[in-house]
Design a protein around this motif. Structure first.
Motif, PDB file in Angstrom:
ATOM      1  N   LYS A 387      -3.015  -1.425  -7.661  1.00 22.95           N
ATOM      2  CA  LYS A 387      -2.901  -2.845  -7.971  1.00 22.95           C
ATOM      3  C   LYS A 387      -4.261  -3.502  -7.775  1.00 22.95           C
ATOM      4  O   LYS A 387      -5.134  -2.965  -7.093  1.00 22.95           O
ATOM      5  CB  LYS A 387      -1.878  -3.512  -7.045  1.00 22.95           C
ATOM      6  CG  LYS A 387      -0.475  -2.950  -7.139  1.00 22.95           C
ATOM      7  CD  LYS A 387       0.424  -3.611  -6.104  1.00 22.95           C
ATOM      8  CE  LYS A 387       1.791  -2.980  -6.076  1.00 22.95           C
ATOM      9  NZ  LYS A 387       2.635  -3.552  -5.001  1.00 22.95           N
ATOM     10  N   GLN A 388      -4.395  -4.679  -8.343  1.00 21.55           N
ATOM     11  CA  GLN A 388      -5.654  -5.396  -8.183  1.00 21.55           C
ATOM     12  C   GLN A 388      -5.761  -5.935  -6.759  1.00 21.55           C
ATOM     13  O   GLN A 388      -4.791  -6.425  -6.187  1.00 21.55           O
ATOM     14  CB  GLN A 388      -5.748  -6.539  -9.186  1.00 21.55           C
ATOM     15  CG  GLN A 388      -7.152  -7.009  -9.451  1.00 21.55           C
ATOM     16  CD  GLN A 388      -7.242  -7.873 -10.690  1.00 21.55           C
ATOM     17  OE1 GLN A 388      -6.434  -8.769 -10.866  1.00 21.55           O
ATOM     18  NE2 GLN A 388      -8.213  -7.613 -11.548  1.00 21.55           N
ATOM     19  N   GLN A 389      -6.946  -5.800  -6.184  1.00 17.71           N
ATOM     20  CA  GLN A 389      -7.280  -6.327  -4.855  1.00 17.71           C
ATOM     21  C   GLN A 389      -6.531  -5.626  -3.727  1.00 17.71           C
ATOM     22  O   GLN A 389      -6.439  -6.144  -2.629  1.00 17.71           O
ATOM     23  CB  GLN A 389      -7.010  -7.833  -4.789  1.00 17.71           C
ATOM     24  CG  GLN A 389      -7.841  -8.643  -5.781  1.00 17.71           C
ATOM     25  CD  GLN A 389      -7.475 -10.106  -5.808  1.00 17.71           C
ATOM     26  OE1 GLN A 389      -6.394 -10.490  -5.376  1.00 17.71           O
ATOM     27  NE2 GLN A 389      -8.382 -10.930  -6.313  1.00 17.71           N
ATOM     28  N   THR A 390      -5.980  -4.439  -3.971  1.00 17.40           N
ATOM     29  CA  THR A 390      -5.357  -3.659  -2.911  1.00 17.40           C
ATOM     30  C   THR A 390      -5.740  -2.192  -3.093  1.00 17.40           C
ATOM     31  O   THR A 390      -6.211  -1.789  -4.151  1.00 17.40           O
ATOM     32  CB  THR A 390      -3.822  -3.757  -2.925  1.00 17.40           C
ATOM     33  OG1 THR A 390      -3.324  -3.061  -4.074  1.00 17.40           O
ATOM     34  CG2 THR A 390      -3.354  -5.204  -2.941  1.00 17.40           C
ATOM     35  N   ASN A 391      -5.502  -1.412  -2.049  1.00 17.78           N
ATOM     36  CA  ASN A 391      -5.752   0.026  -2.114  1.00 17.78           C
ATOM     37  C   ASN A 391      -4.453   0.811  -2.206  1.00 17.78           C
ATOM     38  O   ASN A 391      -4.386   1.968  -1.817  1.00 17.78           O
ATOM     39  CB  ASN A 391      -6.557   0.487  -0.897  1.00 17.78           C
ATOM     40  CG  ASN A 391      -8.045   0.262  -1.084  1.00 17.78           C
ATOM     41  OD1 ASN A 391      -8.573   0.437  -2.183  1.00 17.78           O
ATOM     42  ND2 ASN A 391      -8.725  -0.142  -0.034  1.00 17.78           N
ATOM     43  N   GLU A 392      -3.407   0.158  -2.683  1.00 18.26           N
ATOM     44  CA  GLU A 392      -2.161   0.883  -2.943  1.00 18.26           C
ATOM     45  C   GLU A 392      -1.696   0.579  -4.350  1.00 18.26           C
ATOM     46  O   GLU A 392      -2.039  -0.435  -4.939  1.00 18.26           O
ATOM     47  CB  GLU A 392      -1.088   0.514  -1.910  1.00 18.26           C
ATOM     48  CG  GLU A 392      -0.592  -0.908  -1.942  1.00 18.26           C
ATOM     49  CD  GLU A 392       0.656  -1.136  -2.807  1.00 18.26           C
ATOM     50  OE1 GLU A 392       1.136  -0.183  -3.440  1.00 18.26           O
ATOM     51  OE2 GLU A 392       1.111  -2.278  -2.848  1.00 18.26           O
ATOM     52  N   GLY A 393      -0.916   1.494  -4.901  1.00 20.36           N
ATOM     53  CA  GLY A 393      -0.455   1.319  -6.269  1.00 20.36           C
ATOM     54  C   GLY A 393       0.595   2.348  -6.609  1.00 20.36           C
ATOM     55  O   GLY A 393       1.388   2.760  -5.758  1.00 20.36           O
ATOM     56  N   GLY A 394       0.587   2.798  -7.858  1.00 22.64           N
ATOM     57  CA  GLY A 394       1.567   3.772  -8.308  1.00 22.64           C
ATOM     58  C   GLY A 394       0.913   5.078  -8.711  1.00 22.64           C
ATOM     59  O   GLY A 394      -0.271   5.126  -9.043  1.00 22.64           O
ATOM     60  N   SER A 395       1.695   6.130  -8.679  1.00 26.32           N
ATOM     61  CA  SER A 395       1.195   7.441  -9.099  1.00 26.32           C
ATOM     62  C   SER A 395       2.269   8.154  -9.899  1.00 26.32           C
ATOM     63  O   SER A 395       3.469   7.897  -9.734  1.00 26.32           O
ATOM     64  CB  SER A 395       0.758   8.289  -7.905  1.00 26.32           C
ATOM     65  OG  SER A 395       1.844   8.537  -7.040  1.00 26.32           O
ATOM     66  N   ILE A 396       1.823   9.030 -10.774  1.00 27.27           N
ATOM     67  CA  ILE A 396       2.716   9.865 -11.573  1.00 27.27           C
ATOM     68  C   ILE A 396       2.305  11.315 -11.376  1.00 27.27           C
ATOM     69  O   ILE A 396       1.128  11.656 -11.489  1.00 27.27           O
ATOM     70  CB  ILE A 396       2.641   9.495 -13.069  1.00 27.27           C
ATOM     71  CG1 ILE A 396       3.044   8.031 -13.290  1.00 27.27           C
ATOM     72  CG2 ILE A 396       3.541  10.413 -13.892  1.00 27.27           C
ATOM     73  CD1 ILE A 396       2.853   7.570 -14.734  1.00 27.27           C
TER      74      ILE A 396
END
Length: 635
Positions: A387-396
């Motif tokens: 995500k923008q402005q974070t160090n976490e998000g999604g993975s596939i």
């Protein structure tokens, strides 16, 4: 003679003698490592030159290891060899430099510079010990160099040698949970390296010390090969402690290798990495996923696809004071640590034998240090988008046996909304209300869109989207806009694939934590394809954010919820509900089997989730899908 080597002979003399023997074909150079060990000379202290060139970098590094000293030269990638050598001579020449004070106080000690020698003469020798011309590009010369000659001293040159830059084991290894070391390599991979696992001879429950980063074991420098302290227990890339290992510490030695410097051969200057875990503890008697694993019989057949969708609870949220005191006060800090949770997560994911895995709330370091390298051992490829402005998000993650990656794109929704011309209708919806518009574009949510091609059926393409929508309970209107942006992106990708080749059969699915219960406008929109302008969810943020138009949203894509509508997919104290979905086109896929939810008694056995038996506050959604025949299908 051994005592003579240990006490009276400098390493340079030993090495020079060996080189003389080699020229006279009396001694083979590959025996040097054994002789060093016999003489108790640490290869780390040996005279060696390491040249490291990072891809796409403008400089390269020449590291000169001279017994206990190390000199490093950073040189431009386009520099000529003559200039490099001139700079090295200038740096190594001890004129007008005083020896270090510590060495001045030691009687008979030589300074660092004296050891290198005054007015050094430097030349590079190739494999045939012929001097390399100075009138060439420096980096090309070092590729051909076998030895660096400083006056009469030969320094073996290692060009891009394999290096372990990080090696670490869990501070709390659990019996029954596979140990995957955290490794970072340069010019090497795990598959090219040699692994040796050890276990302490005696049990030790008092060996843990707290550090700033994590709970780590003391005495990392102990000799793992010492048979009186350690027993060898394995040589694979992983190790699964048994009940017999409880109370023992586990050690690991990794010798890095590559095609040129193979791990099963001794190379002077190539260092192995060593680490020691904490004492092995007993794992949970039954995890929340154990019964679910029993219902899975290996991999799906070729005409089916097993899909997992799972919010794994980001460490950056789990470790906050808010999480510990307000969100999950019932869960012990011991079970909230990533060192504990990652072991449960890895075992759970591998046990599903999935073909495609969609994860949300994935910390970048969890993806890079844990999931990506360990899933690769199970033949999964992986992609990540934060995500923008974070160090976490999604993975596939996708099985290499079933799919190959055609393309991937991580789209920040607000950027796509502002920049892409496929969102004209949404733009009209937002332009009359600046408050609504600014609330939408202030969110950093993203969607990870990948195009996968079937390995068994190359004519089949699958467009997959993984997302985690804005969480606020009074933001249903924002999530509607976010989903409209995602559907536009997916639909455009589907149309592009079909336009490029009409023989392709293009399918699609949208998965993720949508933070929307089944009776919300977002789920209605996915299932029916239409949301009216006066739907109640447009007012969820208050009348001041109502769009104020008669525009309704609509799409032509077909969706059903592959896992149906579970009672809940998120269960914490004070809230439970179905938030996670796998939306598929029923004209493209048939649902073969939905993995049942865990026993509710297990979910509440420690009040709520997460707990000692579950790594997240969400529950993984797992479904088997069968491709429908291509003939007569709607695209």
């Amino acid at each position: 003679m051994k005592r003579f080597f240990q006490t009276n002979v400098r390493f340079s003399q030993v090495f020079g003698l060996l080189r003389t023997f080699q020229r006279q074909k009396i001694f083979r150079f590959q025996y040097l490592g054994k002789l060093l060990k016999w003489c108790k000379i640490d290869p780390k202290m040996a005279r060696v030159v390491k040249v490291n060139v990072a891809p796409d970098d403008s400089i390269f590094t020449i590291a000169l290891h001279n017994n206990r000293n190390r000199r490093e030269f950073n040189r431009p990638i386009d520099e000529e060899l003559e200039r490099t050598v001139s700079r090295m001579i200038s740096t190594l020449n001890p004129k007008k430099k005083k020896p270090p004070k510590k060495l001045q106080k030691v009687e008979g000690a030589e300074s660092v510079h004296d050891e290198v020698m005054a007015n050094p003469k430097i030349s590079l020798l190739d494999a045939e010990e012929k001097e390399i011309s100075l009138n060439c590009l420096s980096i090309e010369a070092w590729k051909q160099t076998k030895f660096l000659l400083i006056n009469d001293d030969h320094y073996p040159v290692l060009y891009n040698p394999p290096i372990i830059s990080q090696i670490k084991l869990s501070s709390v290894p659990l019996a029954g949970m596979t140990m995957y070391p955290r490794l970072q390599f340069r010019h090497s991979t795990a598959n090219e390296s040699k692994f040796t696992w050890y276990r302490t001879v005696h049990k030790d429950f008092s060996n843990l010390v707290e550090t700033d980063n994590a709970t780590e074991c003391a005495h990392h420098d102990m000799n793992l090969e010492n048979s009186s302290e350690w027993n060898e227990v394995g040589q694979s890339q992983t190790y699964t402690p048994s009940v017999d290992d409880i109370g023992h510490r586990i050690g690991l030695s990794v010798t890095p290798g590559n095609e040129k410097y193979q791990a099963n051969k001794s190379h002077c200057g190539v260092q192995c990495g060593k680490t020691v875990s904490g004492s092995v503890k007993a794992g949970p008697n039954m995890c929340i996923f154990d019964e679910r694993h029993k219902l899975i019989n290996g991999r799906c057949p070729n005409d089916s696809v097993r899909v997992v969708c799972y919010n794994i609870l980001a460490d950056c949220y789990a470790e906050t004071d808010t999480a510990k005191t307000l969100l999950f006060p019932y869960c012990s800090n011991e079970f909230m640590k990533i060192d504990y949770r990652i072991q449960l997560l890895q075992k759970e994911l591998y046990g599903y034998h999935s073909d495609i895995i969609f994860l949300q709330e994935v910390d970048r370091f969890v993806f890079e240090d844990y999931l990506s390298p360990t899933m690769s051992l199970q033949n999964y490829a992986s992609i990540f988008g934060n995500k923008q402005q974070t160090n976490e998000g999604g993975s596939i993650f996708y099985s290499r046996d079933k799919f190959r990656l055609v393309s991937v794109e991580n789209k920040v929704l607000r950027e796509s909304l502002q920049q892409d011309d496929i969102h004209d209708l949404v733009g009209q919806l937002l332009k009359n209300n600046n408050t609504f518009y600014h609330r939408v574009i202030s969110r950093g949510s993203c969607v990870l869109v990948a195009v996968l091609q079937s390995v068994q059926f190359p004519e089949r393409y699958l467009v997959v989207a993984n997302t985690h929508l804005y969480f606020h309970p009074q933001a249903q209107h924002i999530r509607l806009i976010q989903m409209e942006v995602i559907l536009n992106i997916v639909n455009k990708k589907v149309n592009e694939l079909q336009s490029a080749d009409r023989s392709r059969n293009v399918s699609y699915m949208v998965c993720g934590d949508l933070n929307s219960k089944p009776r919300t406008g977002l789920v209605e929109y996915m299932l029916t394809g239409r949301i009216p302008a006066n739907h109640a969810d447009w007012y969820s943020g208050g009348i001041e954010t109502y769009h104020g138009t008669d525009i309704c949203l609509s799409h032509d894509m077909k969706f059903i919820s592959a896992c149906g509508i579970p009672r809940y997919t998120n269960y914490v104290a004070g809230f439970s509900g179905c938030l996670d979905y796998i939306f598929i086109n029923p004209e493209q896929f048939e649902v073969e089997k939905v993995l049942p939810q865990p026993d509710h008694k297990l979910v509440i056995s420690e009040t709520a989730l997460p707990s000692s038996i579950c790594s997240s506050d969400h529950i993984a959604q797992v479904v088997d899908l069968r491709w429908l025949p291509c003939e007569g299908r709607h695209s």
